[in-house]
Enzyme design. Structure first.
Site, PDB file in Angstrom:
ATOM      1  N   ASP A 121      36.262 -28.945  14.177  1.00 52.04           N
ATOM      2  CA  ASP A 121      37.576 -28.411  14.523  1.00 52.04           C
ATOM      3  C   ASP A 121      38.532 -29.481  15.024  1.00 52.04           C
ATOM      4  O   ASP A 121      38.129 -30.612  15.314  1.00 52.04           O
ATOM      5  CB  ASP A 121      37.421 -27.288  15.572  1.00 52.04           C
TER       6      ASP A 121
ATOM      7  N   ASN B  43      31.786 -18.135  26.323  1.00 46.69           N
ATOM      8  CA  ASN B  43      31.966 -16.781  25.783  1.00 46.69           C
ATOM      9  C   ASN B  43      31.258 -16.622  24.438  1.00 46.69           C
ATOM     10  O   ASN B  43      31.479 -15.652  23.727  1.00 46.69           O
ATOM     11  CB  ASN B  43      33.470 -16.463  25.641  1.00 46.69           C
TER      12      ASN B  43
ATOM     13  N   HIS C 250      31.545 -18.758  21.881  1.00 40.64           N
ATOM     14  CA  HIS C 250      32.234 -19.312  20.712  1.00 40.64           C
ATOM     15  C   HIS C 250      31.477 -20.512  20.149  1.00 40.64           C
ATOM     16  O   HIS C 250      30.778 -21.225  20.871  1.00 40.64           O
ATOM     17  CB  HIS C 250      33.710 -19.641  21.004  1.00 40.64           C
TER      18      HIS C 250
ATOM     19  N   GLU D 262      36.287 -17.649  18.234  1.00 42.10           N
ATOM     20  CA  GLU D 262      36.233 -16.913  19.490  1.00 42.10           C
ATOM     21  C   GLU D 262      35.655 -15.511  19.270  1.00 42.10           C
ATOM     22  O   GLU D 262      35.575 -15.052  18.130  1.00 42.10           O
ATOM     23  CB  GLU D 262      37.651 -16.797  20.064  1.00 42.10           C
TER      24      GLU D 262
HETATM   25  C1  F6R Z   1      33.624 -28.572  19.917  1.00 43.06           C
HETATM   26  C2  F6R Z   1      33.606 -27.135  19.770  1.00 43.06           C
HETATM   27  C3  F6R Z   1      33.334 -26.179  20.880  1.00 43.06           C
HETATM   28  C4  F6R Z   1      32.321 -26.681  21.922  1.00 43.06           C
HETATM   29  C5  F6R Z   1      32.108 -25.621  23.006  1.00 43.06           C
HETATM   30  C6  F6R Z   1      31.180 -26.112  24.103  1.00 43.06           C
HETATM   31  O1  F6R Z   1      33.937 -29.207  18.700  1.00 43.06           O
HETATM   32  O2  F6R Z   1      33.864 -26.700  18.699  1.00 43.06           O
HETATM   33  O3  F6R Z   1      32.882 -24.968  20.322  1.00 43.06           O
HETATM   34  O4  F6R Z   1      31.122 -26.988  21.295  1.00 43.06           O
HETATM   35  O5  F6R Z   1      33.326 -25.266  23.572  1.00 43.06           O
HETATM   36  O6  F6R Z   1      31.827 -27.127  24.810  1.00 43.06           O
HETATM   37  P1  F6R Z   1      31.086 -27.986  25.929  1.00 43.06           P
HETATM   38  O7  F6R Z   1      30.076 -28.818  25.226  1.00 43.06           O
HETATM   39  O8  F6R Z   1      32.182 -28.838  26.517  1.00 43.06           O
HETATM   40  O9  F6R Z   1      30.478 -27.022  26.882  1.00 43.06           O
END
Ligand code: F6R
Length: 245
Positions: free
Chosen positions: A67, A136, A138, A143
């Site tokens: 992303d 959550n 995602h 989401e």
């Molecule tokens: C990152 C992404 C997000 C993260 C998720 C967890 O490219 O797509 O889905 O993997 O938000 O983030 P952290 O590792 O910071 O807890």
């Protein structure tokens, strides 16, 4: 699903890096699906260490990131392209031409998404997808409520994601409100998926995602339907769910 329970974040990072290394050694021209966020930073550090020791060669590897924020340029320190260069690509021998992140500067949403799906297809899909897990549920920027059938698309970020990411920006107002993300369908088409989780704050969502009902309300729950998922986590994140692994 295979589960590796490591003692702490350092060991989680080593296990995840070992799994990625094995992929690169077995298929030197593999396509890695990569993630940003705080969780994989230790994994990338470990891969860099092994590269510096001469144990890993990324010269033929291609990478496709999950992303990117819409509206941020690669030079913006909060862009995911900047993150990848800084945390991994600048420190290994991957050819930057072989590294792909959605084009955050493409204003035409449909074109940005179509182009990215074309890149994924032209590479024959992702061999190994690395994922972090949002609180959550995602994955990527998919989401709760995201349809499972989507490929790359543009999303409006939820208030909870904007406020979680605000720590990286001067204020919540500076956090981009939209992002381009690979969809659940694109993620599920990866041949192997490695989910990395660490810390007590992920404990509840790990339980929901991997033992709860499969529902778009918990996007990561769809991973229960994939036949080659490896979950790498520490005791803090896996307690309650997989403590005996
Ligand atoms: C990152 C992404 C997000 C993260 C998720 C967890 O490219 O797509 O889905 O993997 O938000 O983030 P952290 O590792 O910071 O807890």
């Amino acid at each position: 699903m295979r589960v590796y329970c490591a003692s702490d974040y350092y060991h989680v990072s080593r296990v995840a890096a070992n799994i990625i290394s094995a992929q690169v050694i077995m298929k030197p021209d593999c396509v890695l699906g990569l993630a940003t966020g705080s969780t994989p930073i230790g994994t990338y550090e470990q891969l860099i260490r092994w590269y510096e020791k001469g144990d890993l060669d990324f010269s033929q590897v291609h990478s496709i990131n999950l992303d990117e924020y819409r509206g941020l340029s690669p030079e913006n320190e909060q862009s995911y392209r900047y993150f990848m260069n800084h945390h991994l690509f600048d420190s290994i021998n991957i050819d930057k031409k072989n590294t792909f992140v959605p084009n955050g500067m493409e204003e035409d949403r449909e074109k940005a998404c179509r182009d990215y799906d074309e890149i994924i297809r032209a590479h024959g899909g992702v061999d190994m997808q690395i994922l972090g897990l949002g609180h959550n549920g995602h994955i990527g920027f998919n989401e709760p409520g995201s349809a499972f059938g989507k490929e790359t698309h543009c999303v409006k970020l939820t208030e909870s994601t904007i406020s979680a990411n605000a720590r990286f920006f001067a204020s919540a107002d500076d956090v981009p409100k939209e992002a381009y993300t690979m969809g659940i369908k694109s993620i599920m088409q990866a041949k192997k998926i490695v989910v990395i989780v660490s810390g007590e704050s992920k404990r509840e969502i790990v339980k929901k995602a991997f033992t709860g009902p499969i529902t778009p309300e918990v996007p990561a729950s769809v991973l229960q339907l994939h036949n080659d998922v490896i979950l790498v986590g520490d005791e803090a994140a896996l307690a309650d769910t997989f403590q005996n692994h």
